[in-house]
Design a protein around this motif. Structure first.
Motif, mmCIF file in Angstrom:
data_model
loop_
_atom_site.group_PDB
_atom_site.id
_atom_site.type_symbol
_atom_site.label_atom_id
_atom_site.label_comp_id
_atom_site.label_asym_id
_atom_site.label_seq_id
_atom_site.Cartn_x
_atom_site.Cartn_y
_atom_site.Cartn_z
ATOM 1 N N PRO A 277 -13.297 20.596 -8.005
ATOM 2 C CA PRO A 277 -12.962 21.463 -9.139
ATOM 3 C C PRO A 277 -11.785 22.390 -8.853
ATOM 4 C CG PRO A 277 -14.745 22.458 -7.924
ATOM 5 C CD PRO A 277 -14.314 21.243 -7.132
ATOM 6 N N TRP A 278 -11.538 23.309 -9.802
ATOM 7 C CA TRP A 278 -10.345 24.164 -9.729
ATOM 8 C C TRP A 278 -10.597 25.546 -9.131
ATOM 9 C CZ3 TRP A 278 -11.878 28.400 -12.269
ATOM 10 C CH2 TRP A 278 -12.759 28.264 -13.342
ATOM 11 N N LYS B 90 -9.721 13.093 -5.632
ATOM 12 C CA LYS B 90 -9.165 13.562 -6.906
ATOM 13 C C LYS B 90 -9.397 15.065 -7.051
ATOM 14 C CE LYS B 90 -9.928 14.133 -11.548
ATOM 15 N NZ LYS B 90 -9.054 15.256 -11.456
ATOM 16 N N SER C 251 -8.760 18.803 -8.966
ATOM 17 C CA SER C 251 -8.728 19.145 -10.391
ATOM 18 C C SER C 251 -7.287 19.097 -10.910
ATOM 19 C CB SER C 251 -9.294 20.545 -10.604
ATOM 20 O OG SER C 251 -9.024 20.951 -11.930
ATOM 21 N N GLU C 252 -7.135 18.566 -12.118
ATOM 22 C CA GLU C 252 -5.808 18.508 -12.746
ATOM 23 C C GLU C 252 -5.282 19.911 -13.096
ATOM 24 O OE1 GLU C 252 -8.687 17.531 -13.813
ATOM 25 O OE2 GLU C 252 -8.910 17.541 -15.987
ATOM 26 N N LEU D 230 -11.259 12.422 -17.243
ATOM 27 C CA LEU D 230 -11.727 11.305 -18.061
ATOM 28 C C LEU D 230 -10.920 10.038 -17.815
ATOM 29 C CD1 LEU D 230 -12.672 12.998 -21.430
ATOM 30 C CD2 LEU D 230 -14.188 12.001 -19.718
ATOM 31 N N GLY E 267 -10.747 10.170 -12.853
ATOM 32 C CA GLY E 267 -12.062 10.547 -12.302
ATOM 33 C C GLY E 267 -13.093 9.493 -12.652
ATOM 34 N N ARG E 268 -13.127 9.143 -13.922
ATOM 35 C CA ARG E 268 -14.107 8.147 -14.388
ATOM 36 C C ARG E 268 -13.852 6.786 -13.728
ATOM 37 N NH1 ARG E 268 -14.905 8.096 -20.701
ATOM 38 N NH2 ARG E 268 -16.390 9.761 -20.286
ATOM 39 N N THR F 187 -18.072 17.833 -6.882
ATOM 40 C CA THR F 187 -18.356 19.238 -7.172
ATOM 41 C C THR F 187 -17.696 19.577 -8.498
ATOM 42 O OG1 THR F 187 -18.487 19.842 -4.851
ATOM 43 C CG2 THR F 187 -18.105 21.633 -6.385
ATOM 44 N N GLY F 188 -18.496 20.156 -9.395
ATOM 45 C CA GLY F 188 -17.961 20.515 -10.706
ATOM 46 C C GLY F 188 -19.101 20.918 -11.614
ATOM 47 N N GLY G 214 -23.260 23.328 -11.356
ATOM 48 C CA GLY G 214 -23.200 24.732 -11.785
ATOM 49 C C GLY G 214 -24.328 25.607 -11.274
ATOM 50 N N GLY G 215 -24.207 26.900 -11.558
ATOM 51 C CA GLY G 215 -25.244 27.852 -11.147
ATOM 52 C C GLY G 215 -25.356 28.998 -12.130
ATOM 53 N N CYS H 63 -19.197 29.304 -7.975
ATOM 54 C CA CYS H 63 -20.509 28.764 -8.355
ATOM 55 C C CYS H 63 -21.644 29.615 -7.803
ATOM 56 C CB CYS H 63 -20.622 27.323 -7.866
ATOM 57 S SG CYS H 63 -20.363 27.184 -6.092
ATOM 58 N N GLU I 94 -24.183 28.765 -17.897
ATOM 59 C CA GLU I 94 -23.201 29.196 -16.897
ATOM 60 C C GLU I 94 -21.894 29.551 -17.616
ATOM 61 O OE1 GLU I 94 -21.133 26.323 -14.425
ATOM 62 O OE2 GLU I 94 -21.539 27.556 -12.669
ATOM 63 N N LEU J 178 -29.036 27.053 -7.842
ATOM 64 C CA LEU J 178 -28.065 26.956 -6.743
ATOM 65 C C LEU J 178 -28.322 28.021 -5.676
ATOM 66 C CD1 LEU J 178 -25.669 25.494 -5.600
ATOM 67 C CD2 LEU J 178 -24.155 26.845 -7.038
#
Ligand code: NAD
Length: 481
Positions: free
Chosen positions: A147-148, A172, A174-175, A206, A209-210, A224-225, A249-250, A281, A383, A411
């Motif tokens: 993630p970012w 990969k 995060s974009e 999408l 990643g997919r 993680t995301g 998430g948390g 998180c 969240e 979490l």
């Protein structure tokens, strides 16, 4: 304008269809870079490169693989300021934080797993005339999706155990925050990491990643995301029976008792609520305070929040930088609107701050505290992942543990009390993968990390990560008298 490239087969490359995404600087809303929006064609090139490198990488001596990681860690350390600057431009977080936490921890991840791999004990079992020796072997080509919020930190947290155990990796990032992983590609080239061992593909979730999750040559996914994305990935990965590790998430509770060490608690609470603009998180976003200290706590907490300086991430005085994207800022604002509809009272923040002209087009939000919300309200259940915390009063242990566990997430939890018996009892009862007693964000990298319930399954950290990226094989030998 920075041009970010993929890293495939040891080289920096443009996306095959020349499609790019804009990358924003959240501190002022400008576009500072463009990154590839890679397609399946790019993934196929990366997978082919990884497949052809796998047997030579896996058959290197473990120490040789570790040495590559240590060399890359040295290069990141040499360029620490450049990486830290990149992280802050890309993500909006204070430079002081990138320099003291994100990049040092990324280096530590590489060094930690490089050293740990040679210290792991191997299992063997002895029966009469039979020895069963358990060998852990790499899986092959594996995928990591990150993630970012802690871009290079979580990227290295995944690739380091995967690589050191002998896997080749398709990573990969995060974009929204591709910049430091791009700088990392350059460090890999300088360290002469063999081509194909690590490939870094930039694109939207999408698209690439997919495709990574669907690809039958990829044997495992470490993700993680967000929980919604994680559920989609788990369903998709089940089609090819991939191994998955899910860190999601948390909605972490903080339990504050009358008898806590008040000074330590309030110092730490400012961080557990608002560090990285609350985009961690592990942040404590539901704060439960025992009746006896509630009013005093509320006044002191708000005073401390009022001292926080929001703005330019590169100003050394700044405590709170920018929110990662315009969309995320809108989500946070929307949640604060729900709070009012749900009967909550905003006792601090609740708005976009007014900043100097240079930053007025950036994406900022004031640290926000809301009280008086029902436990089942969206603000106490969903969240938000921003600088927004809820405040509730409780009477005793039984009441607060019910409130703490009234969530689909699991979490982390934070407990502040000087009563060791209560701390142990509640730490067992709270439904979370991690409990901090009288502290927050202390991490020993050997310990298991990960959530339960909707926060995830599988554990990262130490030998747990090495276990995930390897498969045990039983070699059973009989000997004769
Ligand atoms: P996200 O789920 O939107 O994206 C995470 C990554 O998944 C990105 O690289 C994204 O491009 C990719 N992705 C998106 N859709 C995909 C799909 N369908 N298939 C494959 N990949 C896809 O999450 P985010 O907004 O980047 O990060 C914030 C979330 O991450 C929060 O929920 C936060 O709690 C969570 N998080 C969890 C931990 C943890 O250790 N549990 C740590 C940090 C962040």
């Amino acid at each position: 304008m920075v041009e970010i490239h993929n890293y495939i087969n040891g080289q920096l490359s443009e996306p095959s269809d020349k499609e790019y995404l804009d990358v924003y600087n959240p501190s002022n809303g400008s576009i500072f870079a463009r990154c590839p929006n890679s397609t399946k064609e790019d993934l196929d090139l990366a997978v082919a490169a990884s497949n052809s490198s796998f047997s030579s990488w896996a058959s290197l001596k473990q120490r040789e693989r570790s040495n590559y990681l240590l060399k890359i860690a040295d290069l990141v350390n040499r360029d620490l300021k450049k990486f830290a600057k990149g992280e802050s431009i890309d993500n909006g977080k204070p430079y002081s934080l990138s320099k003291s936490l994100d990049i040092p921890r990324s280096i530590k991840n590489l060094v930690f797993f490089a050293n740990l791999a040679s210290e792991i004990e191997e299992e063997s079992y002895h029966q009469e005339n039979i020895i069963s020796q358990i060998r852990r072997q790499p899986l092959g080509v594996v995928g990591t999706i990150s993630p970012w919020n802690l871009p290079l930190y979580l990227f290295t947290w995944k690739i380091a155990p995967a690589l050191v155990s002998g896997n080749c990796v398709i990573a990969k990032p995060s974009e929204l925050t591709p910049y430091t992983s791009f700088l990392f590609s350059k460090a890999c080239i300088e360290a002469k990491l063999p081509p194909g061992v690590l490939n870094i593909l930039h694109a939207e979730g999408l698209t690439i990643g997919r495709e990574i999750v669907r690809n039958s040559n990829i044997k495992a996914i470490s993700f993680t995301g967000g929980t919604k994305t994680g559920k989609e990935i788990a369903i998709e990965a089940s089609q090819s029976l991939k191994k998955v590790n899910m860190e999601m998430g948390g909605k972490n509770p903080v339990l504050i008792f009358n008898d806590c060490n008040y000074e330590n608690m309030i110092e730490s609470l400012i961080k557990s609520s608002f560090l990285n603009q609350g985009q961690i998180c592990l942040a404590g976003s539901r704060i439960y305070v025992q009746e006896g200290i509630y009013e005093k706590f509320k006044a002191d907490f708000i005073n401390k929040i009022n001292d926080l300086i929001i703005g330019n991430p590169f100003d050394p005085q700044t405590d709170q930088g920018a929110i990662v994207s315009k969309q995320h800022l809108e989500k946070i604002s929307k949640y604060v609107d729900y709070a009012i509809k749900e009967g909550g009272e905003i006792i601090s923040g609740g708005e976009i701050p007014k900043l100097d002209e240079e930053y007025s087009s950036g994406w900022y939000y004031k640290p926000t505290v809301i009280e008086g919300l029902p436990q089942n309200s969206r603000l106490n259940q969903d969240e938000i992942f921003g600088p927004v915390v809820t405040l509730s009063k409780f009477n005793d242990d039984d009441e607060v543990i019910k409130m703490a566990n009234n969530t689909t997430y699991g979490l982390a939890a934070i407990i502040w009390t000087e009563d060791i018996n209560r701390a142990h009892k509640l730490a067992e009862l709270v439904e979370s993968g991690l409990v901090w007693v009288n502290c927050w964000l202390e991490r020993d990298l050997r310990t298991p990390f990960g959530g339960i319930k909707n926060s995830g399954f599988g554990k990262e950290g130490g030998k747990y990560a090495l276990d995930f990226f390897t498969e045990p094989k039983n070699i059973c030998t009989k000997y004769y008298d």
